[in-house]
Design a protein around this motif. Sequence first.
Motif, short mmCIF file in Angstrom:
data_model
loop_
_atom_site.label_atom_id
_atom_site.label_comp_id
_atom_site.label_asym_id
_atom_site.label_seq_id
_atom_site.Cartn_x
_atom_site.Cartn_y
_atom_site.Cartn_z
N LEU A 363 0.83 -1.21 0.00
CA LEU A 363 0.00 0.00 0.00
C LEU A 363 0.87 1.26 0.00
N THR A 364 0.30 2.34 -0.51
CA THR A 364 1.02 3.61 -0.46
C THR A 364 1.19 4.04 1.00
N GLU A 365 0.21 3.70 1.83
CA GLU A 365 0.25 4.08 3.25
C GLU A 365 -0.19 2.90 4.09
N ARG A 366 0.61 2.53 5.08
CA ARG A 366 0.22 1.42 5.96
C ARG A 366 -0.99 1.78 6.79
N LEU A 367 -1.80 0.79 7.12
CA LEU A 367 -2.87 1.04 8.09
C LEU A 367 -2.26 1.11 9.48
N THR A 368 -2.82 1.93 10.33
CA THR A 368 -2.24 2.06 11.68
C THR A 368 -3.27 1.73 12.75
N PHE A 369 -2.77 1.08 13.79
CA PHE A 369 -3.61 0.78 14.96
C PHE A 369 -3.47 1.94 15.94
N THR A 370 -4.59 2.42 16.43
CA THR A 370 -4.55 3.43 17.49
C THR A 370 -5.36 2.86 18.65
N GLY A 371 -4.68 2.73 19.79
CA GLY A 371 -5.36 2.09 20.92
C GLY A 371 -5.80 0.68 20.56
N GLY A 372 -5.02 0.01 19.68
CA GLY A 372 -5.36 -1.36 19.28
C GLY A 372 -6.51 -1.43 18.28
N ARG A 373 -6.93 -0.27 17.77
CA ARG A 373 -8.09 -0.27 16.88
C ARG A 373 -7.72 0.29 15.51
N ILE A 374 -8.44 -0.14 14.51
CA ILE A 374 -8.31 0.46 13.17
C ILE A 374 -9.60 1.23 12.90
N THR A 375 -9.43 2.47 12.52
CA THR A 375 -10.59 3.28 12.15
C THR A 375 -11.14 2.74 10.83
N VAL A 376 -12.44 2.57 10.78
CA VAL A 376 -13.06 2.01 9.58
C VAL A 376 -12.96 3.04 8.46
N PRO A 377 -12.30 2.68 7.34
CA PRO A 377 -12.15 3.67 6.27
C PRO A 377 -13.49 4.06 5.66
N ASP A 378 -13.68 5.34 5.43
CA ASP A 378 -14.94 5.83 4.85
C ASP A 378 -14.79 6.31 3.41
N GLY A 379 -13.55 6.23 2.88
CA GLY A 379 -13.34 6.63 1.49
C GLY A 379 -13.95 5.57 0.56
N PRO A 380 -13.97 5.85 -0.74
CA PRO A 380 -14.55 4.89 -1.68
C PRO A 380 -13.81 3.55 -1.68
N GLY A 381 -14.54 2.47 -1.84
CA GLY A 381 -13.95 1.13 -1.88
C GLY A 381 -13.37 0.75 -0.53
N LEU A 382 -12.21 0.07 -0.57
CA LEU A 382 -11.56 -0.33 0.68
C LEU A 382 -10.92 0.87 1.38
N GLY A 383 -10.68 1.94 0.61
CA GLY A 383 -10.04 3.12 1.19
C GLY A 383 -8.53 2.96 1.29
N VAL A 384 -7.96 2.05 0.49
CA VAL A 384 -6.50 1.90 0.47
C VAL A 384 -6.02 1.98 -0.98
N GLU A 385 -4.72 2.25 -1.14
CA GLU A 385 -4.20 2.40 -2.51
C GLU A 385 -2.98 1.51 -2.74
N LEU A 386 -3.01 0.78 -3.82
CA LEU A 386 -1.90 -0.10 -4.17
C LEU A 386 -0.70 0.73 -4.62
N ASP A 387 0.48 0.37 -4.12
CA ASP A 387 1.71 1.07 -4.52
C ASP A 387 2.53 0.13 -5.42
N ARG A 388 2.54 0.44 -6.71
CA ARG A 388 3.22 -0.45 -7.67
C ARG A 388 4.71 -0.56 -7.39
N ASP A 389 5.30 0.53 -6.88
CA ASP A 389 6.73 0.49 -6.59
C ASP A 389 7.04 -0.47 -5.45
N ARG A 390 6.06 -0.67 -4.58
CA ARG A 390 6.27 -1.63 -3.49
C ARG A 390 5.92 -3.05 -3.94
N LEU A 391 4.96 -3.14 -4.83
CA LEU A 391 4.52 -4.46 -5.31
C LEU A 391 5.63 -5.13 -6.13
#
Length: 429
Positions: A363-391
């Motif tokens: 991903l372009t940006e890792r998901l982060t745990f805050t207080g052991g929780r992940i905030t549910v993404p509200d953006g379109p789709g999964l709310g994450v972006e594939l990073d081809r340079d990392r893939l």
Amino acid sequence: MNLTVTDVRLTPILVADPPLLNTQGVHQPYTPRLIIEVVTADGTTGVGETYGDTKYLELARPLAERLTGRRVDDLNGLSALADEVAVDDSRVSGQVDVGGLRGVQTADKLRLSVVSGFEVACLDALGKCLGLPVHALLGGKVRDSVEYSAYLFYKWAGHPEGVPAEQDDWGAALDPAGIVEQARRLTERHGFTSFKLKGGVFPPDQEIAAVRALAAAFPGHPLRLDPNGAWSVATSLKVAEEIGDLLEYLEDPALGTPAMAEVAAATDVPLATNMCVTTFAEIREAFTRGAVQVVLSDHHYWGGLRSTQQLAAVCRTFGVGVSMHSNTHLGISLAAMTHVAATVPGLHHACDSHYPWQSEDVLTERLTFTGGRITVPDGPGLGVELDRDRLRPLHRRWLDDDGRLRERDDAAAMRVAEPGWRTPAVPRW
Ligand SMILES: O=C([O-])C(=O)C[C@H](O)[C@@H](O)C(=O)[O-]
Ligand SMILES: [Mg+2]
């Protein structure tokens, strides 16, 4: 808006994995995953992720071909398409799944494990096309964040000498003090407040001591112990008696529904599973015999996010709890888990996640745990972006592998350090 699938890209990768121990052996230095991209006629790309061993790739390829020309919102049709894909008998007869940790292997389960990655990619694409988050496509979130537990493992400081591997900074954890230290670091980094210890590695007395040490270090925090079915019924009951009062639940102490039912009948400690209830077909016997009190769903092998919701509904009907199992996975799957978990009303336990052990992601940006929780993404789709340079480099690693790491095999990885190692017979203790 044109929802027709015009292209499906499959990218097998190898992801760095630390030397985490379980009853089968140890994690390989790199583990296979499959990244699935579904592209629509108007150029929207949805991403999904699932197991990447060859047997999954063999099914993913023909499914990808069949999906081209269909619509991303035809999710029921997707399952029917998967049923058309033949599974080679040698892949399932007498086989257990990845490392033997997820129950029996069947043709259906193999198909479902592939379908799930495609379903997530289709939902991501559909959400992006509609401007809606995946949780909205699943009926809407009932919570804004999802709680995860710290997943503790006995582990070596590094992979065996001479084995190409990435170095991790967690150090060894081979005794109660090491496990408590690991728990502290996971808590400092991610804020977890509940803990699961992967057991079945050392004789039960040592694992009992580790749980007691955790209870002393984190009084009142929910604790679980999961030996992956390594114990006899008698051993399971002994452990339940000794530390049951410290445990939120005991996970798969004994192997299979009959043994779990025997344990459940003789203890009040709730039993959880991701091994004896892994398909809808296994539910009836387990629930009617009272063998399990919590099912740990895994959207990968239950067939996707919508199947997970169906499982949750069945569990609710029977008064059985539901939470989530995890295997080595990246951020796409963590986002998918978070979306579906957000839609399940009766989720009363923190979900498992291996994610903190994965230093690499696509991903372009890792998901982060805050207080052991992940905030549910509200953006379109999964709310994450594939990073081809990392893939790309992770795929390159897969291409360069001579085939040895393309199948996850924890027992084979253990043999590198202990040449005489065989998958232990069960019950091990
Ligand atoms: O039973 C479980 O929770 C698992 O099998 C989770 C993981 O697969 C874990 O045991 C592992 O990867 O070693
Ligand atoms: Mg388990």
